[in-house]
Design a protein around this motif. Sequence first.
Motif, PDB file in Angstrom:
ATOM      1  N   TYR A  66      43.620  45.773  23.372  1.00  0.00           N
ATOM      2  CA  TYR A  66      44.335  44.738  24.130  1.00  0.00           C
ATOM      3  C   TYR A  66      43.417  44.135  25.202  1.00  0.00           C
ATOM      4  N   VAL A  67      42.671  44.993  25.889  1.00  0.00           N
ATOM      5  CA  VAL A  67      41.764  44.511  26.935  1.00  0.00           C
ATOM      6  C   VAL A  67      40.699  43.600  26.321  1.00  0.00           C
ATOM      7  N   SER A  68      40.219  43.936  25.138  1.00  0.00           N
ATOM      8  CA  SER A  68      39.250  43.076  24.459  1.00  0.00           C
ATOM      9  C   SER A  68      39.835  41.688  24.215  1.00  0.00           C
ATOM     10  N   CYS A  69      41.088  41.636  23.834  1.00  0.00           N
ATOM     11  CA  CYS A  69      41.754  40.334  23.641  1.00  0.00           C
ATOM     12  C   CYS A  69      41.808  39.568  24.958  1.00  0.00           C
ATOM     13  N   LEU A  70      42.133  40.272  26.021  1.00  0.00           N
ATOM     14  CA  LEU A  70      42.205  39.611  27.323  1.00  0.00           C
ATOM     15  C   LEU A  70      40.840  39.098  27.754  1.00  0.00           C
ATOM     16  N   TRP A  71      39.790  39.874  27.488  1.00  0.00           N
ATOM     17  CA  TRP A  71      38.438  39.428  27.827  1.00  0.00           C
ATOM     18  C   TRP A  71      38.030  38.235  26.966  1.00  0.00           C
ATOM     19  N   GLN A  72      38.531  38.188  25.752  1.00  0.00           N
ATOM     20  CA  GLN A  72      38.252  37.032  24.888  1.00  0.00           C
ATOM     21  C   GLN A  72      38.840  35.773  25.528  1.00  0.00           C
ATOM     22  N   LEU A  73      39.994  35.926  26.174  1.00  0.00           N
ATOM     23  CA  LEU A  73      40.643  34.796  26.830  1.00  0.00           C
ATOM     24  C   LEU A  73      40.030  34.484  28.189  1.00  0.00           C
ATOM     25  N   LEU A  77      37.583  38.580  33.589  1.00  0.00           N
ATOM     26  CA  LEU A  77      38.645  39.543  33.856  1.00  0.00           C
ATOM     27  C   LEU A  77      38.094  40.770  34.571  1.00  0.00           C
ATOM     28  N   ASP A  78      38.753  41.160  35.642  1.00  0.00           N
ATOM     29  CA  ASP A  78      38.393  42.363  36.382  1.00  0.00           C
ATOM     30  C   ASP A  78      39.635  43.232  36.464  1.00  0.00           C
ATOM     31  N   LEU A  79      39.683  44.276  35.670  1.00  0.00           N
ATOM     32  CA  LEU A  79      40.856  45.135  35.640  1.00  0.00           C
ATOM     33  C   LEU A  79      41.104  45.808  36.986  1.00  0.00           C
ATOM     34  N   GLY A  80      40.075  45.898  37.807  1.00  0.00           N
ATOM     35  CA  GLY A  80      40.232  46.491  39.125  1.00  0.00           C
ATOM     36  C   GLY A  80      41.232  45.752  39.988  1.00  0.00           C
ATOM     37  N   GLN A  81      41.477  44.483  39.694  1.00  0.00           N
ATOM     38  CA  GLN A  81      42.442  43.710  40.463  1.00  0.00           C
ATOM     39  C   GLN A  81      43.867  44.192  40.229  1.00  0.00           C
ATOM     40  N   SER A  91      35.903  50.401  45.514  1.00  0.00           N
ATOM     41  CA  SER A  91      35.463  49.023  45.695  1.00  0.00           C
ATOM     42  C   SER A  91      34.351  48.946  46.722  1.00  0.00           C
ATOM     43  N   ALA A  92      34.465  49.743  47.779  1.00  0.00           N
ATOM     44  CA  ALA A  92      33.406  49.769  48.797  1.00  0.00           C
ATOM     45  C   ALA A  92      32.116  50.305  48.204  1.00  0.00           C
ATOM     46  N   GLN A  93      32.226  51.335  47.369  1.00  0.00           N
ATOM     47  CA  GLN A  93      31.038  51.877  46.709  1.00  0.00           C
ATOM     48  C   GLN A  93      30.412  50.821  45.803  1.00  0.00           C
ATOM     49  N   ASN A  94      31.248  50.121  45.057  1.00  0.00           N
ATOM     50  CA  ASN A  94      30.731  49.100  44.151  1.00  0.00           C
ATOM     51  C   ASN A  94      30.086  47.949  44.911  1.00  0.00           C
ATOM     52  N   ALA A  95      30.632  47.625  46.074  1.00  0.00           N
ATOM     53  CA  ALA A  95      30.023  46.579  46.890  1.00  0.00           C
ATOM     54  C   ALA A  95      28.642  47.021  47.346  1.00  0.00           C
ATOM     55  N   SER A  96      28.510  48.289  47.717  1.00  0.00           N
ATOM     56  CA  SER A  96      27.199  48.819  48.119  1.00  0.00           C
ATOM     57  C   SER A  96      26.212  48.754  46.961  1.00  0.00           C
ATOM     58  N   ILE A  97      26.684  49.058  45.758  1.00  0.00           N
ATOM     59  CA  ILE A  97      25.818  48.999  44.579  1.00  0.00           C
ATOM     60  C   ILE A  97      25.377  47.561  44.338  1.00  0.00           C
ATOM     61  N   SER A  98      26.306  46.618  44.480  1.00  0.00           N
ATOM     62  CA  SER A  98      25.959  45.204  44.286  1.00  0.00           C
ATOM     63  C   SER A  98      24.942  44.736  45.311  1.00  0.00           C
ATOM     64  N   PHE A 137      36.470  51.340  34.285  1.00  0.00           N
ATOM     65  CA  PHE A 137      36.912  52.687  33.948  1.00  0.00           C
ATOM     66  C   PHE A 137      37.994  53.148  34.923  1.00  0.00           C
ATOM     67  N   ALA A 138      37.800  52.862  36.211  1.00  0.00           N
ATOM     68  CA  ALA A 138      38.802  53.242  37.217  1.00  0.00           C
ATOM     69  C   ALA A 138      40.124  52.523  36.949  1.00  0.00           C
ATOM     70  N   ALA A 139      40.049  51.264  36.580  1.00  0.00           N
ATOM     71  CA  ALA A 139      41.265  50.507  36.284  1.00  0.00           C
ATOM     72  C   ALA A 139      41.954  51.054  35.040  1.00  0.00           C
ATOM     73  N   ALA A 140      41.168  51.383  34.029  1.00  0.00           N
ATOM     74  CA  ALA A 140      41.744  51.945  32.797  1.00  0.00           C
ATOM     75  C   ALA A 140      42.390  53.299  33.081  1.00  0.00           C
ATOM     76  N   ARG A 141      41.735  54.105  33.916  1.00  0.00           N
ATOM     77  CA  ARG A 141      42.293  55.411  34.273  1.00  0.00           C
ATOM     78  C   ARG A 141      43.616  55.230  35.026  1.00  0.00           C
ATOM     79  N   ALA A 142      43.666  54.252  35.928  1.00  0.00           N
ATOM     80  CA  ALA A 142      44.905  53.996  36.660  1.00  0.00           C
ATOM     81  C   ALA A 142      46.013  53.545  35.713  1.00  0.00           C
ATOM     82  N   ALA A 143      45.666  52.706  34.750  1.00  0.00           N
ATOM     83  CA  ALA A 143      46.662  52.255  33.771  1.00  0.00           C
ATOM     84  C   ALA A 143      47.155  53.431  32.935  1.00  0.00           C
ATOM     85  N   LEU A 144      46.230  54.303  32.531  1.00  0.00           N
ATOM     86  CA  LEU A 144      46.616  55.469  31.746  1.00  0.00           C
ATOM     87  C   LEU A 144      47.535  56.375  32.558  1.00  0.00           C
TER      88      LEU A 144
END
Length: 152
Positions: A66-73, A77-81, A91-98, A137-144
């Motif tokens: 399903y996520v692949s379909c959404l990314w196709q559209l 897409l950022d599942l973290g939202q 998110s703070a960690q990811n900002a530091s990485i960026s 992965f964090a977003a998918a884990r939250a959805a699960l």
Amino acid sequence: MPRQNTSPADFPPAILAQIEQLAQSIVAQRKSRGETQAQWASKLGISQPTMARIERGDPAVAMATYVSCLWQLNPALDLGQLLPAQVSQSSAQNASISIAASTIITKARGQKDSKLQKEASSKAAAIEQQAQIERNFAAARAALDFFKSPPF
């Protein structure tokens, strides 16, 4: 420990209704683009019958499909939202990485050696890609976790 899967029939009605709405939206978007199920299935690397199951809102289809379909559209897409604001520590960690990736790119541009520039740019891209994977992965884990929670 044995794996415990929730049968799609056991999902709360609200979840099933949302999957159905998602399926209808996917169908509408695909048709508005003038593409067939077979074309989309090919792009997603799935079979046409699986694409048909997605469009029927089959909850047994893997979430990643399903996520692949959404990314196709929407490739942006950022599942973290989908996560609540309290999960913003990652998110703070990811900002530091960026920021680290941007710093590497900036330093690379200052180098006169093109080989070093390429290596630094490659490293920065890998860091940024890893950060995006971790966010998804964090977003998918939250959805699960949401799907595993008791029915409403």
